[in-house]
Design a protein around this motif. Structure first.
Motif, PDB file in Angstrom:
ATOM      1  N   ASP A 128       0.819  -1.217   0.000  1.00  0.00           N
ATOM      2  CA  ASP A 128       0.000   0.000   0.000  1.00  0.00           C
ATOM      3  C   ASP A 128       0.854   1.269   0.000  1.00  0.00           C
ATOM      4  OD1 ASP A 128       1.041  -0.241   2.523  1.00  0.00           O
ATOM      5  OD2 ASP A 128      -0.802   0.343   3.563  1.00  0.00           O
ATOM      6  N   ALA A 129       2.083   1.168  -0.478  1.00  0.00           N
ATOM      7  CA  ALA A 129       2.990   2.324  -0.476  1.00  0.00           C
ATOM      8  C   ALA A 129       2.406   3.475  -1.290  1.00  0.00           C
ATOM      9  CB  ALA A 129       4.348   1.927  -1.041  1.00  0.00           C
ATOM     10  N   PHE A 130       2.629   4.692  -0.783  1.00  0.00           N
ATOM     11  CA  PHE A 130       2.308   5.913  -1.523  1.00  0.00           C
ATOM     12  C   PHE A 130       3.611   6.374  -2.158  1.00  0.00           C
ATOM     13  CE2 PHE A 130       2.081  10.611  -1.687  1.00  0.00           C
ATOM     14  CZ  PHE A 130       0.947  10.761  -2.470  1.00  0.00           C
ATOM     15  N   VAL A 131       3.698   6.269  -3.484  1.00  0.00           N
ATOM     16  CA  VAL A 131       4.969   6.458  -4.182  1.00  0.00           C
ATOM     17  C   VAL A 131       5.038   7.853  -4.804  1.00  0.00           C
ATOM     18  CG1 VAL A 131       6.529   5.587  -5.960  1.00  0.00           C
ATOM     19  CG2 VAL A 131       5.101   3.990  -4.651  1.00  0.00           C
ATOM     20  N   VAL A 132       6.035   8.605  -4.362  1.00  0.00           N
ATOM     21  CA  VAL A 132       6.302   9.947  -4.878  1.00  0.00           C
ATOM     22  C   VAL A 132       7.432   9.842  -5.897  1.00  0.00           C
ATOM     23  CG1 VAL A 132       7.024  12.287  -4.286  1.00  0.00           C
ATOM     24  CG2 VAL A 132       5.614  10.970  -2.677  1.00  0.00           C
ATOM     25  N   LEU A 133       7.251  10.479  -7.041  1.00  0.00           N
ATOM     26  CA  LEU A 133       8.256  10.419  -8.108  1.00  0.00           C
ATOM     27  C   LEU A 133       8.838  11.802  -8.369  1.00  0.00           C
ATOM     28  CD1 LEU A 133       9.690   9.004 -10.546  1.00  0.00           C
ATOM     29  CD2 LEU A 133       7.663   9.608 -11.908  1.00  0.00           C
ATOM     30  N   GLY A 134      10.165  11.866  -8.423  1.00  0.00           N
ATOM     31  CA  GLY A 134      10.858  13.063  -8.888  1.00  0.00           C
ATOM     32  C   GLY A 134      11.800  12.693 -10.018  1.00  0.00           C
ATOM     33  N   LEU A 163       9.835   7.063  -2.086  1.00  0.00           N
ATOM     34  CA  LEU A 163      10.300   8.053  -3.049  1.00  0.00           C
ATOM     35  C   LEU A 163      11.138   7.385  -4.127  1.00  0.00           C
ATOM     36  CD1 LEU A 163      10.839  11.010  -3.996  1.00  0.00           C
ATOM     37  CD2 LEU A 163      12.782  11.041  -2.397  1.00  0.00           C
ATOM     38  N   ILE A 164      10.800   7.671  -5.386  1.00  0.00           N
ATOM     39  CA  ILE A 164      11.653   7.324  -6.522  1.00  0.00           C
ATOM     40  C   ILE A 164      12.262   8.624  -7.021  1.00  0.00           C
ATOM     41  CG2 ILE A 164      11.762   6.383  -8.854  1.00  0.00           C
ATOM     42  CD1 ILE A 164       9.305   4.688  -8.193  1.00  0.00           C
ATOM     43  N   LEU A 165      13.580   8.711  -6.966  1.00  0.00           N
ATOM     44  CA  LEU A 165      14.267   9.946  -7.365  1.00  0.00           C
ATOM     45  C   LEU A 165      15.169   9.642  -8.551  1.00  0.00           C
ATOM     46  CD1 LEU A 165      14.649  12.932  -6.745  1.00  0.00           C
ATOM     47  CD2 LEU A 165      16.506  12.308  -5.184  1.00  0.00           C
ATOM     48  N   VAL A 166      14.681   9.949  -9.738  1.00  0.00           N
ATOM     49  CA  VAL A 166      15.415   9.696 -10.978  1.00  0.00           C
ATOM     50  C   VAL A 166      16.290  10.903 -11.291  1.00  0.00           C
ATOM     51  CG1 VAL A 166      15.202   9.252 -13.450  1.00  0.00           C
ATOM     52  CG2 VAL A 166      13.564   8.224 -11.842  1.00  0.00           C
ATOM     53  N   ARG A 203       4.527   3.653 -12.198  1.00  0.00           N
ATOM     54  CA  ARG A 203       4.739   3.013 -10.898  1.00  0.00           C
ATOM     55  C   ARG A 203       4.416   3.948  -9.722  1.00  0.00           C
ATOM     56  NH1 ARG A 203       9.644   1.647 -13.880  1.00  0.00           N
ATOM     57  NH2 ARG A 203       9.443  -0.492 -14.645  1.00  0.00           N
ATOM     58  N   SER A 204       4.105   5.201 -10.019  1.00  0.00           N
ATOM     59  CA  SER A 204       4.029   6.221  -8.972  1.00  0.00           C
ATOM     60  C   SER A 204       2.594   6.697  -8.758  1.00  0.00           C
ATOM     61  CB  SER A 204       4.925   7.398  -9.345  1.00  0.00           C
ATOM     62  OG  SER A 204       6.246   6.943  -9.643  1.00  0.00           O
ATOM     63  N   ASP A 205       2.400   7.368  -7.615  1.00  0.00           N
ATOM     64  CA  ASP A 205       1.096   7.944  -7.280  1.00  0.00           C
ATOM     65  C   ASP A 205       1.038   9.433  -7.550  1.00  0.00           C
ATOM     66  OD1 ASP A 205      -0.440   5.675  -5.963  1.00  0.00           O
ATOM     67  OD2 ASP A 205       1.418   5.634  -4.801  1.00  0.00           O
ATOM     68  N   VAL A 206       2.171  10.090  -7.532  1.00  0.00           N
ATOM     69  CA  VAL A 206       2.214  11.533  -7.756  1.00  0.00           C
ATOM     70  C   VAL A 206       3.600  11.905  -8.269  1.00  0.00           C
ATOM     71  CG1 VAL A 206       2.879  11.991  -5.362  1.00  0.00           C
ATOM     72  CG2 VAL A 206       1.837  13.820  -6.706  1.00  0.00           C
ATOM     73  N   PHE A 207       3.642  12.903  -9.145  1.00  0.00           N
ATOM     74  CA  PHE A 207       4.913  13.408  -9.669  1.00  0.00           C
ATOM     75  C   PHE A 207       5.178  14.788  -9.083  1.00  0.00           C
ATOM     76  CE2 PHE A 207       7.108  16.080 -12.851  1.00  0.00           C
ATOM     77  CZ  PHE A 207       8.328  15.423 -12.866  1.00  0.00           C
TER      78      PHE A 207
END
Length: 307
Positions: A128-134, A163-166, A203-207
């Motif tokens: 149930d992770a809330f995934v933030v993407l940057g 957090l996914i930080l590209v 894969r993310s919930d918000v950018f």
């Protein structure tokens, strides 16, 4: 280059700005030969400084350069306002916004969403992770540190946040130090191929686009094409033209991690709001498909050829 272009006898040559100097020299040579030229511009009044004596001289000089062109191709309304203000005149304008192939991003993001649980499991993240993407360059201008500070605040209150930080860049050491205490909640793939971008959005919930000084921000277009809600700083030009009017995300004050954390928390706690933003994002993404830019180019050619 000017000689080669003249041999082709094009109806219109669109030049991306008047800097570097080679662009300016090309514009002057083509204009002197009678070749119609168009100016593509993404500068805005908000993101340009004209202070002091040199600033006023520069402003006058840029206005004179803008008047050289037969057509204008601004990326948006802010760029159009910049051209009108500095030039003191107007030209036939055919917008050339930053655009993406919407269907390609939408398709790739949809495929990635179907495999999201496998990705979360591989990282050892909760289902149930809330995934933030940057997706940002690790530079002061794009300001990844504000995103990291905001995410740390979010993580304290909501341990399931991830957090996914590209990206990568000169702030690499500062970024690594800032992430050290909670690196288990962060995935940094480095720079990634453009072809893989839709997957990261899917894969993310918000950018999040945290830049403090970005005249546009094409990654906002990419996220919207992927039906992803966007949280962007007030320093991102696309926030004013895409996010704020369409209701497909949130704008926060640039360099304010507390405000960013609050915006992210609001989305984390309200899945229905995320869904509403996602639906609005898809509509905005479609409206800024690359096909519309092609239509504008054709309209510009028709004007040059037939008036």
């Amino acid at each position: 280059m000017a000689r080669q272009i003249r041999r082709l006898r094009p109806a219109l040559v669109v030049i991306a700005g008047y800097f570097p100097r080679s662009h300016l020299f090309l514009a002057l040579l083509l204009k002197a030969s009678g070749q119609p030229i168009g100016l593509r511009s993404d500068n805005t009044l908000q993101h340009t400084r004209f202070t002091g004596y040199r600033g006023r001289l520069r402003r006058w000089g840029i206005g004179a350069l803008q008047r050289l062109f037969d057509t204008w191709h601004p990326v948006g309304e802010q760029a159009q306002a910049y051209l009108l203000r500095l030039s003191g005149t107007s030209r036939p304008s055919f917008p050339f916004p930053y655009a993406v192939v919407t269907a390609w991003f939408a398709r790739g993001a949809t495929e990635a969403r179907q495999e999201r649980q496998q990705f979360l499991a591989k990282q050892g993240w909760p289902a149930d992770a809330f995934v933030v993407l940057g997706i940002v360059k690790w530079t002061p201008r794009e300001d990844p540190l504000t995103l990291i500070k905001a995410f740390r605040l979010l993580l304290v209150a909501h341990p399931s946040a991830r957090l996914i930080l590209v990206g990568d860049g000169p702030l690499r050491e500062q970024v690594r130090k800032a992430l050290a205490s909670f690196k288990q909640a962060v995935f940094c793939p480095g720079y990634v191929a453009y072809s893989s971008l839709p997957g990261w959005y899917g894969r993310s919930d918000v950018f999040v686009h945290p830049a403090v000084d970005e005249p546009w921000g094409v990654s906002v277009n990419e996220a919207l094409a992927a039906s992803l809600p966007v949280v962007a700083s007030s320093g991102v030009g696309a926030a004013a033209e895409l996010i704020r009017p369409a209701g497909c995300g949130v704008e926060f004050p640039a360099a304010d991690p507390v405000a960013l954390a609050q915006a992210l928390e609001r989305l984390l706690l309200n899945p229905m709001l995320r869904k509403r933003y996602a639906r609005a994002a898809a509509l905005v993404g479609e409206a800024h498909d690359a096909g519309h830019s092609i239509d504008q180019f054709q309209a510009a050619l028709a004007w040059v050829q037939h008036g």
